[in-house]
Design a protein around this motif. Structure first.
Motif, mmCIF file in Angstrom:
data_model
loop_
_atom_site.group_PDB
_atom_site.id
_atom_site.type_symbol
_atom_site.label_atom_id
_atom_site.label_comp_id
_atom_site.label_asym_id
_atom_site.label_seq_id
_atom_site.Cartn_x
_atom_site.Cartn_y
_atom_site.Cartn_z
ATOM 1 N N PHE A 103 0.832 -1.201 0.000
ATOM 2 C CA PHE A 103 0.000 0.000 0.000
ATOM 3 C C PHE A 103 0.874 1.262 0.000
ATOM 4 N N ARG A 104 1.889 1.239 0.870
ATOM 5 C CA ARG A 104 2.774 2.420 0.958
ATOM 6 C C ARG A 104 3.523 2.627 -0.361
ATOM 7 N N LEU A 105 4.014 1.513 -0.933
ATOM 8 C CA LEU A 105 4.770 1.640 -2.191
ATOM 9 C C LEU A 105 3.872 2.132 -3.321
ATOM 10 N N ALA A 106 2.647 1.619 -3.350
ATOM 11 C CA ALA A 106 1.711 2.024 -4.410
ATOM 12 C C ALA A 106 1.391 3.504 -4.280
ATOM 13 N N GLU A 107 1.224 3.968 -3.046
ATOM 14 C CA GLU A 107 0.965 5.404 -2.845
ATOM 15 C C GLU A 107 2.132 6.239 -3.348
ATOM 16 N N GLY A 108 3.332 5.655 -3.246
ATOM 17 C CA GLY A 108 4.529 6.370 -3.706
ATOM 18 C C GLY A 108 4.762 6.192 -5.200
ATOM 19 N N GLY A 109 3.852 5.515 -5.909
ATOM 20 C CA GLY A 109 3.946 5.411 -7.366
ATOM 21 C C GLY A 109 4.572 4.134 -7.895
ATOM 22 N N ALA A 110 4.741 3.106 -7.063
ATOM 23 C CA ALA A 110 5.341 1.846 -7.556
ATOM 24 C C ALA A 110 4.512 1.299 -8.715
ATOM 25 N N SER A 143 2.065 -10.036 -1.914
ATOM 26 C CA SER A 143 1.125 -9.008 -2.354
ATOM 27 C C SER A 143 1.541 -8.504 -3.724
ATOM 28 N N LEU A 144 0.532 -8.124 -4.497
ATOM 29 C CA LEU A 144 0.773 -7.572 -5.829
ATOM 30 C C LEU A 144 0.144 -6.187 -5.918
ATOM 31 N N ILE A 145 0.870 -5.263 -6.499
ATOM 32 C CA ILE A 145 0.286 -3.947 -6.750
ATOM 33 C C ILE A 145 -0.365 -3.982 -8.131
ATOM 34 N N LEU A 146 -1.656 -3.719 -8.163
ATOM 35 C CA LEU A 146 -2.384 -3.728 -9.434
ATOM 36 C C LEU A 146 -2.993 -2.345 -9.661
ATOM 37 N N LEU A 204 -14.679 7.885 -6.179
ATOM 38 C CA LEU A 204 -16.025 7.366 -6.467
ATOM 39 C C LEU A 204 -16.081 6.545 -7.747
ATOM 40 N N ASP A 205 -15.445 7.068 -8.796
ATOM 41 C CA ASP A 205 -15.606 6.424 -10.094
ATOM 42 C C ASP A 205 -14.320 5.833 -10.653
ATOM 43 N N ARG A 206 -13.249 5.889 -9.884
ATOM 44 C CA ARG A 206 -12.020 5.271 -10.419
ATOM 45 C C ARG A 206 -11.174 4.625 -9.332
ATOM 46 N N THR A 207 -10.531 3.533 -9.756
ATOM 47 C CA THR A 207 -9.667 2.813 -8.834
ATOM 48 C C THR A 207 -8.254 3.337 -9.016
ATOM 49 N N ASN A 208 -7.632 3.800 -7.941
ATOM 50 C CA ASN A 208 -6.238 4.244 -8.065
ATOM 51 C C ASN A 208 -5.316 3.040 -8.130
ATOM 52 N N PHE A 209 -5.470 2.155 -7.139
ATOM 53 C CA PHE A 209 -4.710 0.907 -7.156
ATOM 54 C C PHE A 209 -5.376 -0.115 -6.237
ATOM 55 N N VAL A 210 -4.996 -1.339 -6.461
ATOM 56 C CA VAL A 210 -5.489 -2.434 -5.624
ATOM 57 C C VAL A 210 -4.272 -3.191 -5.114
#
Ligand code: BTN
Length: 328
Positions: A103-110, A143-146, A204-210
Motif C-alpha cells: 500500500f505504501r509503495l503504491a501510494e509512492g507510485g510503484a 502481495s501484488l500492486i495492481l 467514487l468512479d475510479r480505482t487508483n490501485f489495488v
C-alpha cells in the motif's frame, strides 16, 4: 529493520552456489564480482542472517554448506515468464505485512505488477480486521500492486480471479481438489488453504490501485497451526502428502493470474465465469451469507458477471456482492 537482499548479496550467493565444493577466498570473490572486500564481508553477514550456512576458514575463504528455500528476487525473475506481474520483485525475510508495504509503495507510485513476498509476516492481515497467521518458511505470503482501470465496484471481482488462479495452481502442482470459496477463500475438502485480501485506494468512479494480498498454507503440518485455527484450516502438504516448492507455486500462480487479470481488465469477469463456477465450492449448497447487519439464507445458485453470489431465497433471488458465507 526490514531488509531485502541487495544485488551484491544475490551475486555472491549465486557464485557460492556454483562453487559449493570448494572454498572461495575474498580475493577470488572480489576479482570475479568486482566487489570491495568490506562489501563481501557485509554480504556474507547478511546471507547468514537469512539462514544461509556459510563456512569460513582462515586462509581458504568461504563455502556455502546449506541454503534454505528462499524466494529471492533474482531467482523469481529468472523463472517468471510473465509480462506484468513480478515486473519488480521485493523479497523479505521478515516483514509486518506485505499488504501494508504494498500500500505504501503504491501510494509512492510503484508500478503495476510489483510483487512483494516475505518468508514470515509478524502482522499478517486477514479480512474483517482479523490477523493472518504467517510463520516463517511454511507458506507463501505475497502481495501484488495492481492498477486496473476499472470502477471500484468491479474491483472485488479480482479476488475471485485470484482465487481461481490459486485453486488451479494448487491442483496442478499437488493434484488435490482445491476450490474457490466465494468471495475470497481457497479450500481443500472444506478447509481453508489460502485467503485473499484486496485493499483498494479509490475515488467514487475510479480505482487508483489495488493491493492483492495472497496467503497460502503450503508446508504446515497439523501441529504447526495455533489451536484456535486448527479445525478450520489446512495446508497443501497436509492434504496431498507432498512437499510443494513455494517457488513453483508462486511461478504457477503468477502465470495463471496474469492471464486472467489481463483478460479481466479488458472484458470483465464474464469470460472467467465458466471456470469460476466449475471450481466453486458453494454452488448447489444451502448457505447463509452475512453482510453488514443482514443475513440471508438460501441455495447458492450462481456467480454472475459482476462476481456477485446469486442466492435463491424463500422470497426470490438475491445477488450478494460481498459477505461471509457459511455452508448450512
Ligand atoms: C483472509 O482473511 O482470508 C485473507 C488473508 C490474506 C493473507 C495475505 S498473506 C500476504 C498478504 N499480506 C497480508 O498482510 N495479508 C495478505
Amino acid at each position: 529493520m526490514i531488509r531485502t537482499l541487495k544485488t551484491a548479496e544475490e551475486e555472491l550467493l549465486a557464485l557460492l552456489q556454483k562453487n559449493r565444493r570448494s572454498f572461495l577466498s575474498t580475493k577470488q570473490i572480489s576479482n570475479k564480482l568486482g566487489l570491495h572486500p568490506y562489501v563481501i564481508y557485509q554480504a556474507i553477514r547478511e546471507l547468514r542472517r537469512w539462514d544461509f550456512k556459510i563456512e569460513s576458514e582462515k586462509g581458504k575463504g568461504y563455502r556455502l554448506t546449506q541454503a534454505p528455500e528462499f524466494l529471492l528476487p533474482g531467482e523469481i525473475k529468472k523463472k517468471l515468464k510473465t509480462k506484468v506481474l513480478g515486473r519488480e520483485v521485493l523479497s523479505y525475510r521478515t516483514i509486518g505485512s506485505t499488504n501494508a508495504l504494498g500500500f505504501r509503495l503504491a501510494e509512492g507510485g510503484a508500478p503495476e505488477g510489483t510483487l512483494i513476498v516475505a518468508d514470515e509476516q509478524t502482522k499478517g492481515r486477514g479480512r474483517m480486521g482479523r490477523s493472518w497467521y504467517s510463520p516463517p518458511k511454511l507458506g507463501l505470503w505475497m502481495s501484488l500492486i495492481l492498477r486496473p482501470e476499472v470502477p471500484p465496484f468491479s474491483a472485488p471481482g479480482l479476488s475471485i480471479c485470484a482465487g481461481l488462479a490459486l485453486a488451479r495452481a494448487i491442483r496442478d502442482l499437488s493434484g488435490v481438489d482445491a476450490r474457490i470459496k466465494w468471495p475470497n477463500d481457497c479450500l481443500i475438502d472444506g478447509r481453508k488453504v489460502g485467503g485473499i485480501l484486496l485493499e483498494l485506494s479509490a475515488e467514487l468512479d475510479r480505482t487508483n490501485f489495488v493491493i492483492a494480498g495472497i496467503g497460502v498454507n503450503v508446508s504446515h503440518q497439523a501441529g504447526d497451526f495455533p489451536k484456535r485455527l486448527s479445525a478450520k484450516v489446512t495446508s497443501i502438504r497436509m492434504e496431498s502428502g507432498k512437499e510443494i516448492s513455494r517457488m513453483a507455486l508462486l511461478i504457477s500462480f503468477l502465470k495463471r493470474f496474469e492471464a486472467i487479470y489481463l483478460n479481466f481488465k479488458k472484458n470483465g469477469l464474464a469470460p472467467q465465469r465458466r471456470l469460476i463456477k466449475k471450481f466453486s465450492s458453494l454452488l448447489g449448497k444451502q448457505v447463509a451469507v452475512k453482510f453488514g447487519k443482514e443475513r440471508i439464507e438460501g441455495l447458492a445458485q450462481d456467480i454472475d458477471d459482476n462476481g456477485s453470489l446469486v442466492i435463491k431465497t424463500k422470497k426470490g433471488q438475491r445477488a450478494v456482492r460481498a459477505g461471509e458465507v457459511a455452508v448450512l
